[in-house]
Design a protein around this motif. Structure first.
Motif: not given
Length: 668
Positions: A220-222, A190-196, A167-177, A201-202
């Motif tokens: 925030c990303i959404l 990000l939309t091209n990567l299907g981020i939604l 979850m620490e890696i997930v948190a860091l990744s989400a913060e970058v995004l 799923s998260l």
């Protein structure tokens, strides 16, 4: 000797675990020496040198010295090393550097982006975590750095980290995004990567949902992605709505704010509103409204509910007294956005008449007054219409006045730039004007000007009637006559009365405008204004010939005002309608009207070169009938004496047999 060098380095590495030794290492230029060892062909020496430097980085002076000597260029090859311990120590150092805002501004971080991106795909979770942490800090630094992250192809790797079990890696990744998505280019990538799809799923992952930091980043990303219009349908397709509604149950207000805002952004079409409503958003939004929530959350919940309330389905789903009470509770909110949003919701659900009836009954007059004071024109109109109906009864009239409701009705609604709203308010003021206690308030609040504006041929007969009613009621107090006369009321009322008679309008409008005008002309200036506006006394005969004794008396008093002015008296005396007016006065059934008539005739009889001989015979019956009234008798006798100064008048008087009548009066 490599063995000696390696042994000394190991000893130094051990010493760097003790902060007391840091200043001594700086004093002997230990950092440049350690940097020089990075060129050793032996990986163990490179690792130990980096480990020692990483330990020293916990000291601010050592960290600044390291950056000063080596910038960060020495780390680039270390990050690409095949030897994992070297990569780990290099990442430790880079983590220290990228955490310091002052140092980030003085070094070129961009060359690190490529190697860090490559490390995101490493199996070692510690390497992934440290690389992600450094990328987060670099992304925070500048828009240029974020653009370089995209160019380096880091986005797929960062997105993939969201699926990590750590979850620490997930948190860091989400913060970058979260940093990346704030710029348009980042959103597109990000939309091209299907981020939604990834984010939704998260939100099915219990570990993620139990981590408010990660959920906040996801929201925030959404929120940013939803700002792209073409992504709204993706949210619906990917089943995002039920997941967002689930977030409304979060224990974090900030998460609920974000989820509510996204739902509000989605609720722009009938299809999306129906989906949101179908998955139970209304119940959760009312839970927020019912609790004492953060003002930002409350505001966002109201905005979202307002957007949804434009759907026809809401009318059938928000229809209970409990729900209406929840809405009305926030009508007094100190936050204008909340209050205005609630008004809009109330109006939307009130498109169903049964809903409006419930709301009006629950909120009563206070609610209607509040709606009337709002900036929402539809609310003003609906409230004014309802008040117009209610204030036909005395109890609601008293309640409106007790609640100081006259002020908003006059100064907000009656003064609205919207003519229809004004006309609705006019009904309320007309009803309230039956109460003498509010007459002064209507005047002092500036209500006369907008009321008089409805005395126009362009307005409907009902509006003219209400305006006439207000003027008629207020003008029944003599103290208000002078004030009312200053607002062009006379000319306007005269136009209304004459046009109503000519068009055969409602008799109530004719009688009310006549009553208003008759009240006004009891004041001298108003009487003169009527004379000037009608070019003679013909208009006065309309009052004198009325079947209403009060109106007759007003007409006679007005005529008396005219003859009391020397200049006006001459004009009246030469008016061809005067004999008719005097005859009507003398034949009035009211003795009080007759008395005023004798005062008028007495004043006119004193004029020279004006013959009233034809009127002399008509005075005798009045004289005989009013013999018990000393004032009438004296006035008539004085008037007869004045007009009998001419031979023609005496002759006509004798011919009428008046002498016998006068003798009988004398004998009596």
């Amino acid at each position: 000797n490599l063995l000696v060098q390696s042994a000394a380095l190991k000893t130094l590495l051990t010493l760097t675990n003790f902060k007391e030794i840091f200043s001594a290492i700086l004093a002997v230029n230990g950092i440049p020496a350690l940097l020089s060892l990075l060129s050793s062909p032996r990986e163990a020496i490179q690792e130990n040198s980096l480990s020692a430097l990483a330990n020293l980085c916990s000291n601010q002076m050592c960290l600044e010295s390291l950056v000063g000597y080596g910038n960060i260029q020495f780390l680039i090859p270390m990050l690409s090393s095949r030897f994992n311990p070297i990569r780990l120590q290099a990442l430790r150092i880079l983590t220290f550097i990228t955490k310091e805002q002052k140092l980030k501004a003085s070094v070129d971080l961009i060359p690190c982006i490529g190697p860090l991106t490559m490390l995101l795909s490493e199996e070692d979770q510690q390497v992934q975590e440290l690389a992600a942490f450094s990328l987060v800090n670099i992304a925070r630094h500048s828009a240029e750095c974020r653009e370089r992250l995209i160019q380096a192809g880091a986005m797929p790797g960062i997105v993939q980290l969201l699926f990590s079990h750590n979850m620490e890696i997930v948190a860091l990744s989400a913060e970058v995004l979260t940093q990346i998505v704030n710029e348009e280019r980042g959103r597109q990538v990000l939309t091209n990567l299907g981020i939604l799809s990834v984010l939704f799923s998260l939100l099915d992952n219990e570990n993620v949902l139990s981590n408010p930091v990660i959920v906040q980043h996801v929201v925030c990303i959404l929120t940013a992605v939803v700002s792209e219009a073409d992504q709204l349908h993706v949210i619906l397709q990917e089943g995002g709505v039920p997941r967002l509604i689930n977030l409304l149950k979060s224990g974090s207000d900030s998460i609920k704010v974000g989820a509510t805002a996204i739902l509000g952004s989605i609720a722009k079409t009938k299809e999306s509103c129906d989906v949101i409503i179908r998955f139970g958003a209304l119940a959760q939004l009312f839970v927020i409204l019912e609790s004492k929530e953060d003002i930002l959350l409350l505001r966002q919940a109201v905005i979202t509910l307002n957007n949804l309330s434009f759907s026809s389905r809401v009318v059938s789903l928000i229809n209970s007294p409990e729900q209406f009470r929840v809405l009305l509770k926030h009508l007094n909110s100190s936050d204008p956005m909340v209050a205005e949003g609630i008004i809009s919701i109330i109006l939307n659900v009130s498109l169903d008449d049964s809903n409006w009836k419930q709301i009006a009954e629950i909120g009563g007059v206070p609610l209607l007054l509040q709606l009337a004071m709002s900036n929402n024109s539809k609310a003003q109109k609906r409230a004014a219409d309802e008040l117009g109906t209610l204030t036909q009864s005395e109890e609601p009239q008293n309640l409106v006045l007790n609640l100081k409701g006259l002020q908003p009705i006059v100064q907000v609604v009656l003064s609205s730039p919207n003519h229809q709203i004004q006309e609705s308010a006019l009904v309320v003021v007309a009803n309230l004007s039956s109460k003498s206690s509010c007459w002064n308030d209507i005047i002092e609040l500036g209500g006369i000007t907008p009321v008089v504006s409805f005395l126009s041929s362009q307005d409907s007969p009902s509006a003219q009637l209400n305006a006439s009613t207000i003027i008629a009621n207020i003008s029944s107090d003599p103290a208000n006559l002078a004030i009312l006369g200053e607002a062009e009321v006379i000319s306007r009322l005269l136009d209304v009365m004459e046009s109503s008679v000519a068009q055969g309008s409602d008799s109530k409008l004719i009688s009310t405008s006549t009553r208003a005008l008759s009240n006004l002309i009891r004041e001298e200036k108003n009487a003169k204004d009527l004379f000037d506006n009608s070019n003679g006394i013909e208009a006065f005969t309309n009052f004198i010939s009325s079947s209403d004794t009060a109106v007759q008396l007003s007409g006679a008093i007005a005529l008396l005002h005219l003859v009391s002015d020397p200049k006006m008296k001459q004009r009246v005396a030469h008016d061809p309608v005067l004999p008719q007016a005097l005859t009507q006065v003398f034949s009035a059934p009211s003795e009080e009207v007759q008395k005023v008539g004798t005062q008028i005739f007495l004043s006119l009889s004193s004029l020279e070169n004006i013959s009233f001989g034809d009127m002399a015979p008509a005075l005798i019956p009045v004289l005989l009938a009013s013999s018990e009234n000393v004032e009438i008798t004296e006035n008539l006798l004085h008037a007869l004496r004045n007009i009998c100064k001419t031979g023609s008048a005496r002759k006509k008087l004798l011919q009428s047999g008046a002498l016998k009548s006068l003798y009988e009066l004398f004998q009596g």
